[in-house]
Design a protein around this motif. Structure first.
Motif, mmCIF file in Angstrom:
data_model
loop_
_atom_site.group_PDB
_atom_site.id
_atom_site.type_symbol
_atom_site.label_atom_id
_atom_site.label_comp_id
_atom_site.label_asym_id
_atom_site.label_seq_id
_atom_site.Cartn_x
_atom_site.Cartn_y
_atom_site.Cartn_z
ATOM 1 N N ARG A 1 0.836 -1.210 0.000
ATOM 2 C CA ARG A 1 0.000 0.000 0.000
ATOM 3 C C ARG A 1 0.870 1.260 0.000
ATOM 4 N NH1 ARG A 1 -1.006 -2.031 5.615
ATOM 5 N NH2 ARG A 1 0.997 -1.499 6.492
ATOM 6 N N LEU A 2 0.248 2.339 -0.385
ATOM 7 C CA LEU A 2 0.824 3.668 -0.199
ATOM 8 C C LEU A 2 -0.277 4.500 0.431
ATOM 9 C CD1 LEU A 2 2.754 4.531 -3.526
ATOM 10 C CD2 LEU A 2 3.741 3.931 -1.317
ATOM 11 N N ASP A 3 0.102 5.415 1.339
ATOM 12 C CA ASP A 3 -0.904 6.259 1.989
ATOM 13 C C ASP A 3 -1.616 7.146 0.973
ATOM 14 O OD1 ASP A 3 0.260 5.408 4.358
ATOM 15 O OD2 ASP A 3 1.518 7.205 4.508
ATOM 16 N N TYR A 4 -2.766 7.631 1.366
ATOM 17 C CA TYR A 4 -3.545 8.600 0.576
ATOM 18 C C TYR A 4 -2.660 9.779 0.138
ATOM 19 C CZ TYR A 4 -7.457 11.862 -0.219
ATOM 20 O OH TYR A 4 -8.340 12.754 -0.758
ATOM 21 N N ASN A 5 -1.811 10.248 1.060
ATOM 22 C CA ASN A 5 -0.972 11.425 0.776
ATOM 23 C C ASN A 5 0.400 11.079 0.234
ATOM 24 O OD1 ASN A 5 -2.731 13.469 1.460
ATOM 25 N ND2 ASN A 5 -2.353 13.131 3.643
ATOM 26 N N THR A 6 0.650 9.810 -0.040
ATOM 27 C CA THR A 6 1.957 9.407 -0.587
ATOM 28 C C THR A 6 1.799 9.142 -2.074
ATOM 29 O OG1 THR A 6 2.596 8.454 1.530
ATOM 30 C CG2 THR A 6 3.833 7.711 -0.386
ATOM 31 N N GLU A 7 2.816 9.512 -2.833
ATOM 32 C CA GLU A 7 2.749 9.334 -4.292
ATOM 33 C C GLU A 7 3.855 8.389 -4.739
ATOM 34 O OE1 GLU A 7 4.251 13.246 -6.050
ATOM 35 O OE2 GLU A 7 4.021 13.698 -3.919
ATOM 36 N N TYR B 1 3.016 0.004 8.461
ATOM 37 C CA TYR B 1 2.042 1.064 8.225
ATOM 38 C C TYR B 1 2.682 2.440 8.437
ATOM 39 C CZ TYR B 1 -2.137 3.875 9.000
ATOM 40 O OH TYR B 1 -3.086 4.861 8.939
ATOM 41 N N ARG B 2 2.596 3.314 7.442
ATOM 42 C CA ARG B 2 3.112 4.690 7.509
ATOM 43 C C ARG B 2 4.550 4.737 8.064
ATOM 44 N NH1 ARG B 2 -0.405 8.909 7.313
ATOM 45 N NH2 ARG B 2 0.733 10.061 8.892
ATOM 46 N N GLN B 3 5.354 3.765 7.649
ATOM 47 C CA GLN B 3 6.665 3.617 8.294
ATOM 48 C C GLN B 3 7.576 4.834 8.117
ATOM 49 O OE1 GLN B 3 8.582 -0.114 7.856
ATOM 50 N NE2 GLN B 3 10.583 0.651 8.467
ATOM 51 N N VAL B 4 7.670 5.341 6.892
ATOM 52 C CA VAL B 4 8.618 6.437 6.665
ATOM 53 C C VAL B 4 8.167 7.692 7.416
ATOM 54 C CG1 VAL B 4 9.630 7.940 4.899
ATOM 55 C CG2 VAL B 4 9.387 5.487 4.457
ATOM 56 N N ARG B 5 6.860 7.967 7.364
ATOM 57 C CA ARG B 5 6.349 9.141 8.087
ATOM 58 C C ARG B 5 6.603 9.000 9.588
ATOM 59 N NH1 ARG B 5 3.100 12.195 4.613
ATOM 60 N NH2 ARG B 5 2.574 11.045 2.728
ATOM 61 N N ARG B 6 6.369 7.800 10.120
ATOM 62 C CA ARG B 6 6.560 7.613 11.567
ATOM 63 C C ARG B 6 8.037 7.673 11.940
ATOM 64 N NH1 ARG B 6 4.442 2.761 13.947
ATOM 65 N NH2 ARG B 6 4.654 1.691 11.963
ATOM 66 N N ARG C 1 6.408 16.124 1.687
ATOM 67 C CA ARG C 1 6.046 15.336 0.511
ATOM 68 C C ARG C 1 6.771 13.996 0.582
ATOM 69 N NH1 ARG C 1 6.954 17.396 -5.756
ATOM 70 N NH2 ARG C 1 5.996 15.569 -6.700
ATOM 71 N N LEU C 2 6.079 12.948 0.181
ATOM 72 C CA LEU C 2 6.674 11.603 0.242
ATOM 73 C C LEU C 2 6.394 10.869 -1.065
ATOM 74 C CD1 LEU C 2 8.083 9.332 1.834
ATOM 75 C CD2 LEU C 2 5.891 8.780 2.871
ATOM 76 N N ARG C 3 7.456 10.447 -1.718
ATOM 77 C CA ARG C 3 7.290 9.776 -3.017
ATOM 78 C C ARG C 3 8.143 8.514 -3.062
ATOM 79 N NH1 ARG C 3 9.559 12.127 -8.274
ATOM 80 N NH2 ARG C 3 10.057 13.806 -6.844
ATOM 81 N N GLU D 1 12.685 2.531 -2.000
ATOM 82 C CA GLU D 1 13.354 3.824 -1.799
ATOM 83 C C GLU D 1 12.335 4.959 -1.906
ATOM 84 O OE1 GLU D 1 16.641 4.614 -4.439
ATOM 85 O OE2 GLU D 1 16.824 6.673 -3.730
ATOM 86 N N TYR D 2 12.385 5.855 -0.947
ATOM 87 C CA TYR D 2 11.466 6.995 -0.889
ATOM 88 C C TYR D 2 12.252 8.290 -0.947
ATOM 89 C CZ TYR D 2 8.158 3.517 0.743
ATOM 90 O OH TYR D 2 7.365 2.405 0.842
ATOM 91 N N LEU D 3 11.713 9.245 -1.679
ATOM 92 C CA LEU D 3 12.279 10.592 -1.677
ATOM 93 C C LEU D 3 11.381 11.425 -0.774
ATOM 94 C CD1 LEU D 3 14.713 11.653 -3.105
ATOM 95 C CD2 LEU D 3 13.245 12.411 -4.978
HETATM 96 N N1 URA Z 1 5.859 5.007 4.417
HETATM 97 C C1 URA Z 1 4.871 5.862 4.694
HETATM 98 O O1 URA Z 1 4.916 6.565 5.695
HETATM 99 N N2 URA Z 1 3.834 5.953 3.838
HETATM 100 C C2 URA Z 1 3.757 5.239 2.704
HETATM 101 O O2 URA Z 1 2.787 5.355 1.960
HETATM 102 C C3 URA Z 1 4.800 4.343 2.430
HETATM 103 C C4 URA Z 1 5.837 4.251 3.308
#
Ligand code: URA
Length: 258
Positions: free
Chosen positions: A103-109, A188-193, A204-206, A134-136
Motif C-alpha cells: 500500500r501507499l498512503d492517501y498522501n503518498t505518491e 504502516y506509515r513507516q517512513v512518516r513515523r 512530501r513523500l514519493r 526507496e522513498y524521496l
Molecule cells: N511510508 C509511509 O509513511 N507511507 C507510505 O505510503 C509508504 C511508506
C-alpha cells in the motif's frame, strides 16, 4: 487445467496459500456448490465454480503486472468507506481487475505495483523477501547529520525498532531538505513515523524505487506494463536497482532532479 484449491485461491488474490488452506479446512470453500475441506482437493477454474463464503472467485487466465505512478489523493484499498478516489480508477483502460501489491498512503505518491497474480504479490510482500523500497522525502527546514544517523540505525516506534535504513541527503534549499530513505520493511506509515520519531516534518513523500524497478519518467496517474524480465527479477528478489548511498559516505549534499 486442474490445480490445488489453495493455489487457485492465492493466485486469484483471495488470500496467501497458508490462509487459503485455513479457509478450506474451516469449510468456507465450495466447488460447484459442494463444500471442500480436504487440502489435496483440486479444481479447474475454467470449468468449475469456486466460492468462498458463497461468493464466486474469479480467476483471470492472463496475468497482468503494472507499475503506476500514484498521485496524492488516491487510496490503495479497493473500497473506501469515505468514498475517496481509488487507485484502480486510474486503470480503467486495463480491462482486467488488478489489486495493489502492498500500500501507499492517501498522501503518498509514486511507484505502486498492481497485478492479478496473487502468488506473485504474496511472494513480494513476504517479509522474507526483503524488497528494498526507496522513498524521496521532502522535509520542512533543515536536517541534522545526527537525525540522519538515527534514521539509518533504526528508530523506536510503538510496533518496535525499525531495521537499519539507508539514508542520503539529496538536495537542500532555503526552506526544505530532500532526503532519500531506503527500507525493506513495509510497516504502516513507516517512513512518516520514522521521520516523526526524529522530529522531522514530512512535506512530501514519493516512492521512487521498488526492488530493481525505478519510477523513472512516468507521469503522475500514468502506468506501464512490466516486462517479463522485470516480473521474474522481482519474484526472484534480485536487488539490481541503484542503491542510495548512506549518509556516512556522502561528503556533501548531492542534488537530484525531482
Ligand atoms: N511510508 C509511509 O509513511 N507511507 C507510505 O505510503 C509508504 C511508506
Amino acid at each position: 487445467m486442474e490445480e490445488r484449491l489453495q493455489k487457485i485461491l492465492s493466485q486469484a488474490g483471495v488470500a496467501s496459500r497458508r490462509e487459503a488452506e485455513r479457509m478450506i479446512t474451516d469449510g468456507r470453500v465450495a466447488v460447484n456448490g459442494a463444500s471442500v475441506t480436504e487440502l489435496g482437493a483440486k479444481a479447474d477454474p475454467s470449468r468449475d465454480t469456486i466460492t468462498v463464503d458463497g461468493k464466486p472467485v474469479t480467476v483471470d487466465e492472463k496475468r497482468v503486472y503494472v507499475l503506476l505512478n500514484k498521485p496524492v489523493g488516491y487510496v490503495t484499498t479497493l473500497k473506501d468507506p469515505e468514498g475517496r478516489p481509488i487507485v484502480t480508477d486510474l486503470l480503467k483502460g486495463l480491462g482486467v481487475r488488478v489489486f495493489p501489491v502492498g500500500r501507499l498512503d492517501y498522501n503518498t505518491e509514486g511507484l505502486l505495483l498492481l497485478t492479478n497474480d496473487g502468488e506473485w504479490a504474496n511472494r513480494l510482500a513476504h517479509p522474507r523477501h526483503e524488497v528494498d523500497k526507496e522513498y524521496l522525502v521532502r522535509i520542512r527546514g533543515t536536517v541534522a547529520r545526527e537525525q540522519i544517523v538515527r534514521l539509518e540505525q533504526g528508530v523506536d516506534l510503538e510496533d518496535g525498532k525499525t531495521a537499519p535504513a539507508r539514508v542520503a541527503l539529496t538536495k537542500q534549499s532555503d526552506n526544505n531538505t530532500w532526503i532519500s530513505i531506503t527500507i525493506h520493511e513495509g510497516r504502516y506509515r513507516q517512513v512518516r513515523r520514522m521521520c516523526e520519531a526524529v522530529s522531522l516534518s514530512v512535506v512530501r513523500l514519493r516512492r521512487v524505487r521498488y526492488g530493481s524497478l525505478e519510477l523513472g519518467e512516468l507521469k503522475q496517474g500514468q502506468y506501464r506494463h512490466l516486462t517479463p524480465a522485470e516480473v521474474s527479477a522481482l519474484a526472484e528478489g534480485k536487488k539490481t536497482g541503484r542503491r542510495a548511498p548512506s549518509a556516512g559516505r556522502v561528503p556533501s549534499p548531492r542534488p537530484r532532479k525531482t
